[in-house]
Design an enzyme around this catalytic site. Structure first.
Site, PDB file in Angstrom:
ATOM      1  CG  ASN A 235      69.779  76.478 -26.775  1.00  0.00           C
ATOM      2  OD1 ASN A 235      70.437  77.082 -27.622  1.00  0.00           O
ATOM      3  ND2 ASN A 235      70.334  75.870 -25.733  1.00  0.00           N
TER       4      ASN A 235
ATOM      5  CE  LYS B 171      71.185  72.580 -26.881  1.00  0.00           C
ATOM      6  NZ  LYS B 171      71.378  71.334 -26.149  1.00  0.00           N
TER       7      LYS B 171
ATOM      8  CG  HIS C  44      72.597  75.681 -22.043  1.00  0.00           C
ATOM      9  ND1 HIS C  44      73.364  74.600 -22.395  1.00  0.00           N
ATOM     10  CD2 HIS C  44      71.320  75.380 -22.386  1.00  0.00           C
ATOM     11  CE1 HIS C  44      72.574  73.674 -22.939  1.00  0.00           C
ATOM     12  NE2 HIS C  44      71.333  74.128 -22.937  1.00  0.00           N
TER      13      HIS C  44
ATOM     14  CD  GLU D 235      74.611  72.056 -24.853  1.00  0.00           C
ATOM     15  OE1 GLU D 235      74.444  73.040 -25.593  1.00  0.00           O
ATOM     16  OE2 GLU D 235      73.807  71.102 -24.803  1.00  0.00           O
TER      17      GLU D 235
ATOM     18  CD  GLU E 109      67.957  73.301 -20.408  1.00  0.00           C
ATOM     19  OE1 GLU E 109      67.218  73.037 -21.341  1.00  0.00           O
ATOM     20  OE2 GLU E 109      69.084  73.788 -20.535  1.00  0.00           O
TER      21      GLU E 109
ATOM     22  N   GLY F  98      69.947  66.430 -24.794  1.00  0.00           N
ATOM     23  CA  GLY F  98      70.458  65.847 -26.035  1.00  0.00           C
ATOM     24  C   GLY F  98      70.630  64.342 -25.990  1.00  0.00           C
TER      25      GLY F  98
ATOM     26  CB  SER G  76      65.340  64.565 -24.212  1.00  0.00           C
ATOM     27  OG  SER G  76      66.736  64.382 -24.407  1.00  0.00           O
TER      28      SER G  76
HETATM   29  P1  PGA Z   1      67.608  69.052 -25.892  1.00  0.00           P
HETATM   30  O1  PGA Z   1      68.390  70.355 -25.356  1.00  0.00           O
HETATM   31  O2  PGA Z   1      66.174  69.423 -26.029  1.00  0.00           O
HETATM   32  O3  PGA Z   1      68.268  68.748 -27.220  1.00  0.00           O
HETATM   33  O4  PGA Z   1      67.835  67.973 -24.888  1.00  0.00           O
HETATM   34  C1  PGA Z   1      67.798  71.159 -24.366  1.00  0.00           C
HETATM   35  C2  PGA Z   1      68.705  72.318 -24.033  1.00  0.00           C
HETATM   36  O5  PGA Z   1      69.926  72.162 -24.033  1.00  0.00           O
HETATM   37  O6  PGA Z   1      68.217  73.439 -23.754  1.00  0.00           O
END
Ligand code: PGA
Length: 255
Positions: free
Chosen positions: A10, A12, A98, A100, A170, A176, A216
């Site tokens: 992803n 983003k 997701h 976000e 997640e 992140g 992460s």
């Molecule tokens: P990240 O994001 O690996 O940077 O923690 C995962 C995601 O949002 O799918």
């Protein structure tokens, strides 16, 4: 039950045209041998046609996906993108729910459900993301939140959709942040998610649905996470922008 692991990158709101194209090509080349998993990448909308053409030109098996979709077929929805538009530019997959989009863009369960249904009805592979915040984890609500998001997000989903449904667990506090759920935490959450899927769709159908872990994931921790019997791959954010790391994660799955 052997499930083929699925790894998603992803991206983003990252890369530009040149960097996105280079990243897609590096991933396609890197996973062309030595991986047993399915691999999907989710670039930003504007770069999808370009990357689709690049993947096609090399005959890559990498699945092109979008980070979001709108449920209506067409019309006066300024800024939105339909399932048909995604398919028209070569997308085969999409993310819904997701964290976000839930927490930054304030999408609720009903909208996420409509997007999920539209994606599955339209023939896309749809990864529905669920997961608890830090506060919810601290008050022991992880399973309850995952269950609520699953039941709401999957309302109306039927047996006919299930071969294209993927779930991503997640935990919001791990996205992140550099903090990862322990393999045991991920295994426990995934087991509960599969129990909810079994309640919705029956044991046999639930046993076939892939559940990715996200939050992460790195080249260093991917193998340990994916050794867990209920962890069927990863949804990767930050590390998916580094081709060597992302390819290593893809190779850690099912290897
Ligand atoms: P990240 O994001 O690996 O940077 O923690 C995962 C995601 O949002 O799918």
């Amino acid at each position: 039950m052997t499930r083929t692991p699925i790894i998603g990158g992803n991206w983003k709101m990252n890369t530009d045209r040149a960097a996105g194209l280079a990243l897609a090509k590096a991933v396609a080349a890197g996973v062309s041998t030595g991986t047993k998993s399915e691999v999907a990448i989710y670039p930003p909308f504007p770069y999808l046609p370009l990357i689709s053409e690049a993947l096609c030109a090399t005959g890559s098996q990498v699945i092109l996906g979008a980070q979001d979709v709108y449920h209506a077929e067409k019309g006066a929805f300024t800024g939105e993108v339909s399932v048909a538009m995604l398919k028209d530019v070569g997308c085969r997959a999409v993310l819904t729910g997701h964290s976000e989009r839930r927490h930054v863009l304030h999408e609720g369960d009903d909208l996420i459900n409509m997007k999920t249904l539209a994606a599955l009805n339209g023939g896309l592979i749809c990864t529905l993301c669920v997961g608890e915040t830090l506060h919810q984890r601290e008050v022991n609500e992880t399973d309850h939140i995952n269950e609520r998001q699953l039941r709401a997000g999957l309302r109306g989903v039927t047996a006919a959709h299930l071969d294209r449904l993927v779930i991503a667990y997640e935990p919001v506090w791990a996205i992140g942040t550099g903090k990862t759920a322990t393999p045991a935490d991920a295994q426990n959450a995934h087991s509960h998610i599969r129990a909810v899927l079994a309640d919705l769709f029956g044991n046999d159908a639930a046993a076939k649905i892939r559940i990715q872990y996200g939050g992460s994931v790195t080249a260093a921790n991917a193998a340990e996470l994916m050794k867990q019997p209920e962890v069927d791959g990863a949804l990767v954010g930050g590390a998916s922008l580094k081709p060597d790391d992302f390819v290593a994660i893809c190779k850690a799955a099912g290897g």
